[in-house]
Design a protein around this motif. Structure first.
Motif, PDB file in Angstrom:
ATOM      1  N   GLY A 247      51.390  35.744  42.321  1.00  0.00           N
ATOM      2  CA  GLY A 247      52.354  36.747  42.745  1.00  0.00           C
ATOM      3  C   GLY A 247      52.766  36.648  44.197  1.00  0.00           C
ATOM      4  O   GLY A 247      53.513  37.510  44.680  1.00  0.00           O
ATOM      5  N   HIS A 248      52.323  35.611  44.890  1.00  0.00           N
ATOM      6  CA  HIS A 248      52.659  35.466  46.307  1.00  0.00           C
ATOM      7  C   HIS A 248      53.831  34.520  46.533  1.00  0.00           C
ATOM      8  O   HIS A 248      54.797  34.869  47.193  1.00  0.00           O
ATOM      9  CB  HIS A 248      51.441  34.982  47.095  1.00  0.00           C
ATOM     10  CG  HIS A 248      50.365  36.005  47.213  1.00  0.00           C
ATOM     11  ND1 HIS A 248      49.129  35.732  47.754  1.00  0.00           N
ATOM     12  CD2 HIS A 248      50.328  37.298  46.855  1.00  0.00           C
ATOM     13  CE1 HIS A 248      48.380  36.818  47.743  1.00  0.00           C
ATOM     14  NE2 HIS A 248      49.095  37.785  47.185  1.00  0.00           N
ATOM     15  N   ILE A 249      53.729  33.316  45.986  1.00  0.00           N
ATOM     16  CA  ILE A 249      54.748  32.292  46.167  1.00  0.00           C
ATOM     17  C   ILE A 249      55.349  31.953  44.805  1.00  0.00           C
ATOM     18  O   ILE A 249      54.635  31.858  43.805  1.00  0.00           O
ATOM     19  CB  ILE A 249      54.149  31.022  46.815  1.00  0.00           C
ATOM     20  CG1 ILE A 249      53.510  31.355  48.162  1.00  0.00           C
ATOM     21  CG2 ILE A 249      55.217  29.943  46.990  1.00  0.00           C
ATOM     22  CD1 ILE A 249      54.466  31.908  49.188  1.00  0.00           C
ATOM     23  N   LEU A 250      56.661  31.754  44.779  1.00  0.00           N
ATOM     24  CA  LEU A 250      57.359  31.485  43.532  1.00  0.00           C
ATOM     25  C   LEU A 250      57.351  29.992  43.217  1.00  0.00           C
ATOM     26  O   LEU A 250      57.321  29.151  44.115  1.00  0.00           O
ATOM     27  CB  LEU A 250      58.803  31.989  43.620  1.00  0.00           C
ATOM     28  CG  LEU A 250      58.940  33.506  43.795  1.00  0.00           C
ATOM     29  CD1 LEU A 250      60.353  33.874  44.234  1.00  0.00           C
ATOM     30  CD2 LEU A 250      58.587  34.225  42.498  1.00  0.00           C
ATOM     31  N   ALA A 251      57.388  29.693  41.931  1.00  0.00           N
ATOM     32  CA  ALA A 251      57.400  28.302  41.475  1.00  0.00           C
ATOM     33  C   ALA A 251      58.517  28.128  40.455  1.00  0.00           C
ATOM     34  O   ALA A 251      58.888  29.068  39.754  1.00  0.00           O
ATOM     35  CB  ALA A 251      56.054  27.925  40.854  1.00  0.00           C
ATOM     36  N   GLY A 252      59.021  26.901  40.385  1.00  0.00           N
ATOM     37  CA  GLY A 252      60.086  26.612  39.434  1.00  0.00           C
ATOM     38  C   GLY A 252      61.167  25.789  40.087  1.00  0.00           C
ATOM     39  O   GLY A 252      60.891  24.793  40.767  1.00  0.00           O
ATOM     40  N   SER A 253      62.413  26.204  39.918  1.00  0.00           N
ATOM     41  CA  SER A 253      63.535  25.473  40.503  1.00  0.00           C
ATOM     42  C   SER A 253      63.476  25.582  42.028  1.00  0.00           C
ATOM     43  O   SER A 253      62.757  26.422  42.575  1.00  0.00           O
ATOM     44  CB  SER A 253      64.857  26.028  39.968  1.00  0.00           C
ATOM     45  OG  SER A 253      65.006  27.381  40.341  1.00  0.00           O
ATOM     46  N   PRO A 254      64.226  24.769  42.740  1.00  0.00           N
ATOM     47  CA  PRO A 254      64.171  24.791  44.206  1.00  0.00           C
ATOM     48  C   PRO A 254      64.414  26.187  44.792  1.00  0.00           C
ATOM     49  O   PRO A 254      65.293  26.912  44.353  1.00  0.00           O
ATOM     50  CB  PRO A 254      65.276  23.816  44.614  1.00  0.00           C
ATOM     51  CG  PRO A 254      65.391  22.873  43.463  1.00  0.00           C
ATOM     52  CD  PRO A 254      65.121  23.716  42.244  1.00  0.00           C
ATOM     53  N   VAL A 255      63.595  26.521  45.772  1.00  0.00           N
ATOM     54  CA  VAL A 255      63.719  27.802  46.472  1.00  0.00           C
ATOM     55  C   VAL A 255      64.606  27.611  47.691  1.00  0.00           C
ATOM     56  O   VAL A 255      64.362  26.731  48.521  1.00  0.00           O
ATOM     57  CB  VAL A 255      62.326  28.319  46.913  1.00  0.00           C
ATOM     58  CG1 VAL A 255      62.468  29.486  47.888  1.00  0.00           C
ATOM     59  CG2 VAL A 255      61.513  28.738  45.696  1.00  0.00           C
ATOM     60  N   ASN A 256      65.642  28.417  47.779  1.00  0.00           N
ATOM     61  CA  ASN A 256      66.503  28.441  48.961  1.00  0.00           C
ATOM     62  C   ASN A 256      66.246  29.762  49.667  1.00  0.00           C
ATOM     63  O   ASN A 256      66.862  30.783  49.357  1.00  0.00           O
ATOM     64  CB  ASN A 256      67.971  28.293  48.571  1.00  0.00           C
ATOM     65  CG  ASN A 256      68.885  28.115  49.782  1.00  0.00           C
ATOM     66  OD1 ASN A 256      68.406  27.958  50.910  1.00  0.00           O
ATOM     67  ND2 ASN A 256      70.185  28.151  49.558  1.00  0.00           N
ATOM     68  N   LEU A 257      65.301  29.730  50.597  1.00  0.00           N
ATOM     69  CA  LEU A 257      64.783  30.949  51.222  1.00  0.00           C
ATOM     70  C   LEU A 257      65.805  31.566  52.170  1.00  0.00           C
ATOM     71  O   LEU A 257      66.353  30.881  53.043  1.00  0.00           O
ATOM     72  CB  LEU A 257      63.496  30.626  51.975  1.00  0.00           C
ATOM     73  CG  LEU A 257      62.619  31.792  52.412  1.00  0.00           C
ATOM     74  CD1 LEU A 257      62.062  32.541  51.202  1.00  0.00           C
ATOM     75  CD2 LEU A 257      61.464  31.279  53.281  1.00  0.00           C
ATOM     76  N   PHE A 258      66.045  32.863  51.999  1.00  0.00           N
ATOM     77  CA  PHE A 258      66.922  33.599  52.904  1.00  0.00           C
ATOM     78  C   PHE A 258      66.296  33.595  54.299  1.00  0.00           C
ATOM     79  O   PHE A 258      65.097  33.844  54.444  1.00  0.00           O
ATOM     80  CB  PHE A 258      67.085  35.029  52.394  1.00  0.00           C
ATOM     81  CG  PHE A 258      68.126  35.833  53.116  1.00  0.00           C
ATOM     82  CD1 PHE A 258      69.408  35.357  53.295  1.00  0.00           C
ATOM     83  CD2 PHE A 258      67.817  37.105  53.600  1.00  0.00           C
ATOM     84  CE1 PHE A 258      70.380  36.115  53.946  1.00  0.00           C
ATOM     85  CE2 PHE A 258      68.768  37.875  54.255  1.00  0.00           C
ATOM     86  CZ  PHE A 258      70.054  37.375  54.420  1.00  0.00           C
ATOM     87  N   PRO A 259      67.078  33.303  55.351  1.00  0.00           N
ATOM     88  CA  PRO A 259      66.489  33.139  56.675  1.00  0.00           C
ATOM     89  C   PRO A 259      66.097  34.428  57.381  1.00  0.00           C
ATOM     90  O   PRO A 259      65.588  34.379  58.502  1.00  0.00           O
ATOM     91  CB  PRO A 259      67.568  32.392  57.467  1.00  0.00           C
ATOM     92  CG  PRO A 259      68.835  32.720  56.769  1.00  0.00           C
ATOM     93  CD  PRO A 259      68.488  32.892  55.322  1.00  0.00           C
ATOM     94  N   VAL A 260      66.300  35.565  56.755  1.00  0.00           N
ATOM     95  CA  VAL A 260      65.832  36.833  57.310  1.00  0.00           C
ATOM     96  C   VAL A 260      64.702  37.354  56.420  1.00  0.00           C
ATOM     97  O   VAL A 260      64.881  37.524  55.221  1.00  0.00           O
ATOM     98  CB  VAL A 260      66.957  37.889  57.387  1.00  0.00           C
ATOM     99  CG1 VAL A 260      66.434  39.183  58.005  1.00  0.00           C
ATOM    100  CG2 VAL A 260      68.123  37.355  58.198  1.00  0.00           C
ATOM    101  N   ASP A 261      63.535  37.601  56.990  1.00  0.00           N
ATOM    102  CA  ASP A 261      62.395  38.100  56.222  1.00  0.00           C
ATOM    103  C   ASP A 261      62.451  39.609  56.071  1.00  0.00           C
ATOM    104  O   ASP A 261      62.884  40.319  56.986  1.00  0.00           O
ATOM    105  CB  ASP A 261      61.084  37.735  56.920  1.00  0.00           C
ATOM    106  CG  ASP A 261      60.865  36.238  57.005  1.00  0.00           C
ATOM    107  OD1 ASP A 261      60.430  35.772  58.072  1.00  0.00           O
ATOM    108  OD2 ASP A 261      61.133  35.531  56.007  1.00  0.00           O
TER     109      ASP A 261
END
Length: 352
Positions: A247-261
């Protein structure tokens, strides 16, 4: 002067009043490339001045306090929360998610303290459904996450989220609500939003279970053993799963992380006694342990928790004090890689 007030006074004198003005999300909003990326139509972007930040923080706090009276409609998001005996948290949890523009599904893990009854009072008014999960005598994160996945599969929301009842997620940067943040991420081609975790803890001899802890708890630390830490909101069509990494990090297709946390306030315990009741002797499912989960929970002992509270004043270099509980800005300096019960005893001599 009570002990909590004495600790706060000491911390202010050591670090001044400006200790919590810096924030990674605001630094990210200062990157010119980000403004170019997400300045789309009417979507908020750009820079947040101090007056703007104060206004947004106040508005968000009022939204939470007003509960369901105002709900932003900028993005259709489903948040799923699993809860077992979370009577101290469940009302605030639901109301803050709804105030941030999210719809909520609750998994009740056989609560016996009235948690389910409180959640039922929000059905049709922010809560879409309550699903029961049988209690089998041990904590099973795997079954919770699998049940969440079933709920996601049977919904049609374009964005999904998962949080715990003792967490309070808030938007980062200049965003007013999580829904607005997700809309911006969606329009700019990002599919995941990370949250920075700030862990709030009680002072010795303080019990926040029967009070408005969101207003009164001020002691916290920034927990970041790695980055990204908590990928808790994501785009449905990305077909990502939260099961692989607990439940911490997602797995699967490529993650395109939003640059604002985003900002996640974690109210890990409301008193020393609650910390003991919550964690000491907790039994975890064998399937969880085989996956390597709960490594920082299975070593908790009563002695560790007692030692921390008995020596609390010696750990002040690790603990921050929030002067304004309604602010989004939390101090991300001096990140901790371990939770308070595992802070090494040699820190007792640090800064003396």
């Amino acid at each position: 002067m009570d002990s909590a007030h004495a600790f706060r006074s000491l911390r202010r004198s050591e670090h001044g009043e400006a200790g919590n003005r810096d924030c990674p999300t605001l630094r990210a909003m200062g990157r010119p490339c980000l403004e170019e990326q997400i300045k789309t139509g009417e979507v908020l972007s750009g820079y947040a001045g101090s007056d703007r930040e104060s206004t947004l923080a106040t508005e968000a706090w009022l939204l939470y306090r007003r509960g369901l009276q105002r709900r932003p409609n900028s993005m259709n998001i489903l948040a799923v929360v699993a809860a077992r005996n979370e009577i101290s948290h469940i009302r605030r949890c639901i109301e803050c998610l709804v105030a941030n523009g999210l719809e909520v599904a609750i998994i009740d893990h056989a609560s016996t303290d009235g948690t389910r009854e409180v959640a039922e009072s929000y059905l049709g008014n922010g809560v879409l459904q309550i699903k029961d999960l049988a209690w089998e005598g041990h904590f099973s994160l795997e079954k919770q996450l699998m049940t969440k996945a079933e709920i996601y599969d049977n919904s049609s929301h374009p964005w999904l989220a998962h949080f715990d009842a003792d967490e309070w997620p808030l938007p980062g940067g200049s965003f007013k609500h999580l829904a607005e943040m997700a809309k911006t991420a969606d329009l700019s081609g990002h599919n995941v939003i990370n949250f920075n975790e700030f862990v709030f803890i009680p002072e010795p001899e303080q019990d926040y279970a029967q009070v408005d802890y969101g207003l009164q708890m001020r002691s916290y630390y920034f927990f970041q053993p790695s980055y990204p830490r908590l990928q808790r909101m994501w785009q449905r069509e990305s077909m990502l799963s939260s099961l692989n990494h607990g439940g911490h990090i997602l797995a699967g297709s490529p993650v395109n992380l939003f640059p604002v946390d985003g900002v996640l306030r974690h109210y890990i315990a409301l008193s020393e006694e609650q910390a003991l009741a919550k964690y000491v002797g907790r039994i975890f499912a064998h399937s969880d342990l085989r996956r390597g989960w709960h490594a920082n929970r299975i070593t908790i002992t009563e002695a560790k928790i007692r030692r921390f509270f008995e020596s609390y004043s010696n750990y002040l270099s690790q603990i921050k004090i929030l002067d304004n509980t309604s602010t989004f800005q939390l101090d991300d300096s001096n990140p901790q890689s371990r939770h308070f019960w595992d802070w090494p005893q040699n820190l007792l001599c640090a800064h003396h």
